[in-house]
Enzyme design. Structure first.
Site, short mmCIF file in Angstrom:
data_model
loop_
_atom_site.label_atom_id
_atom_site.label_comp_id
_atom_site.label_asym_id
_atom_site.label_seq_id
_atom_site.Cartn_x
_atom_site.Cartn_y
_atom_site.Cartn_z
CB ALA A 1 12.16 -68.61 11.45
CB CYS A 2 9.63 -64.62 14.67
SG CYS A 2 8.24 -63.51 14.83
CB VAL A 3 5.06 -66.75 11.64
CG1 VAL A 3 4.20 -66.10 12.71
CG2 VAL A 3 4.30 -66.74 10.32
#
Lengths: 124, 129, 96
Positions: free
Chosen positions: B77-79
Site C-alpha cells: 500500500a502506497c505510504v
C-alpha cells in the site's frame, strides 16, 4: 531494487483538471518517482489535463496546494520531455501564451508513435 | 509471465477493485505470476483489516488477504496514499500516537519507488481504477 | 509494439474518443465494467480504426443485461481471454 537494467521509457498521460480530484497529483508523484529511478520519462498533458498548465493559479482559498508550482518540479527531476496535445489546448480556447511555462506541442498524428515507443503508459 | 497490478479504486464505491481481484485470480490460475500488487490512492482501502461487509456481500479486503497469503504475493500500500486515509501499520500507529493499526498484515506500507520497481521488473503492468 | 487498451466508462464519458487517437493497427481494446455499454453503439464502434481487435468482457455484459444486444463487431470474451490479450500485446493502457 535493481536499477542496473537498461532504462525503460515511461509515458505519463495526465488527463484531468486540477483540484477537483487527486489524479493530476498522483500522475505527477508517480512520474517524479520514476525519474528518480533514472528511467526515460515522457509527460503528456491531454484532454482536461491541459487546465493544469494555466498560469495565475492560486489555490490558497480552497485549502489546496497550487499545482502549477509543483509542475515546475518536472524539469528539476530531469523530465524534459513535457508535451501538450495541441488539440486539447485549442478545443479549450487556450493558447500557449496562457501557460505557466513553455511547452512542446504534440499533434494528434504523433500520439500513436509516442505510445508505441513507450514500455509503460500510466494514464490518469 | 510476470505481472504487476496497480489498483487505484476502493472497494464498495466502484467495481474496479473487484475487477482487479477477479483478473488476478484468473492470471494466477492460468499459471502466470504476480511480481507485486500495488495499492495506490483510494486503492489502499483494499488493505484495511477493519472492513465489515454485509453477510451477502463480498469482503474485498479479506478476499485480497486470502489470495495474497495463498500465493505469497508481494503486496504494497502506497505510504502517502495510505496514511492520509487511515491505513496504518503498527509502526506508523506508534509514530503518530494512534491507538490502533488498520493495515492487513498481508500487505506492507512503502513508497512510490515500489511501484516503479514493480513496473520495471514486470513483463506486463495492468492498472485498475 | 502492440497495445491492449482497457476502457471502463460508459459512452457518455467520451473516453473512447481520446483512446481512439492513440490506437493503431494491431492494437486491441477491451470494454470492461461500464465500458461494456459501448456494445450498443454501432456508430462509435465504427470510428475504431481497422485492424484493431474489439472485445467486451462477458461477465460485465451479462451482468448489465446486454448479452443479446451486442453489436456484431464486438467479440465477447471472459477473464481468461482478458489475461491472454494482456500476454499477446506488449503493454496495457488503461482508460478509466
Amino acid at each position: 531494487m535493481s536499477t542496473t537494467k537498461k532504462p525503460k521509457t515511461f509515458t505519463f498521460i495526465s488527463r484531468s483538471a486540477p483540484y477537483g480530484n487527486n489524479r493530476p497529483r498522483l500522475c505527477l508523484d508517480a512520474a517524479l518517482a520514476t525519474a528518480v529511478f533514472e528511467q526515460k520519462v515522457n509527460y503528456l498533458f491531454m484532454d482536461d489535463g491541459v487546465f493544469q498548465l494555466l498560469a495565475n493559479q492560486n489555490a490558497d482559498g480552497i485549502a489546496s496546494k497550487t499545482l502549477g508550482n509543483a509542475l515546475e518540479t518536472l524539469e528539476l527531476y530531469g523530465i524534459d520531455q513535457v508535451l501538450v496535445l495541441e488539440e486539447s489546448l485549442s478545443s479549450r480556447h487556450i493558447g500557449s501564451e496562457d501557460l505557466l511555462f513553455p511547452v512542446q506541442l504534440l499533434q494528434n498524428s504523433d500520439l500513436q508513435s509516442l505510445i508505441d515507443s513507450s514500455d509503460y503508459v500510466i494514464n490518469l | 509471465m510476470k505481472f504487476s497490478i496497480i489498483v487505484y479504486a476502493a472497494p464498495a464505491s466502484s467495481q474496479a477493485a473487484s475487477t482487479a481481484l477477479q483478473f488476478v485470480k484468473t492470471l494466477l490460475h492460468e499459471g502466470h505470476d504476480i511480481y507485486r500488487l500495488f495499492f495506490f490512492s483510494d486503492g489502499v482501502h483494499n488493505t484495511n483489516r477493519l472492513v465489515v461487509a454485509p453477510q451477502d456481500e463480498m469482503n474485498l479486503p479479506q478476499e485480497w488477504h486470502r489470495l495474497i497469503n495463498n500465493y505469497e504475493i508481494d503486496s504494497v500500500a502506497c505510504v502517502s496514499s495510505a496514511i492520509k486515509r487511515g491505513i496504518i501499520n503498527e509502526q506508523e500507529a506508534k509514530r503518530h500516537e494512534l491507538d490502533s493499526s488498520t493495515l492487513l498484515d498481508s500487505s506492507e506500507i512503502a513508497g512510490l519507488g515500489q511501484m516503479v520497481d514493480a513496473m520495471i521488473n514486470s513483463d506486463r503492468v495492468v492498472h485498475f481504477g | 509494439m502492440s497495445t491492449l487498451h482497457t476502457l471502463n466508462k460508459a459512452p457518455s464519458a467520451q473516453l473512447l474518443a481520446s483512446c481512439i487517437k492513440t490506437l493503431q493497427k494491431g492494437d486491441a481494446i477491451i470494454f470492461i465494467e461500464d465500458g461494456v455499454y459501448h456494445v450498443l453503439e454501432a456508430a462509435l464502434l465504427e470510428s475504431i480504426p481497422p485492424k484493431v481487435g474489439v472485445y467486451g468482457l462477458r461477465e460485465d455484459i451479462s451482468a448489465r443485461g446486454l448479452a443479446d444486444k451486442c453489436e456484431e463487431s464486438i467479440e465477447v470474451v471472459g477473464y481468461r481471454s482478458f489475461v491472454e490479450l494482456c500476454v499477446e500485446h506488449d503493454k496495457i493502457v488503461s482508460w478509466f
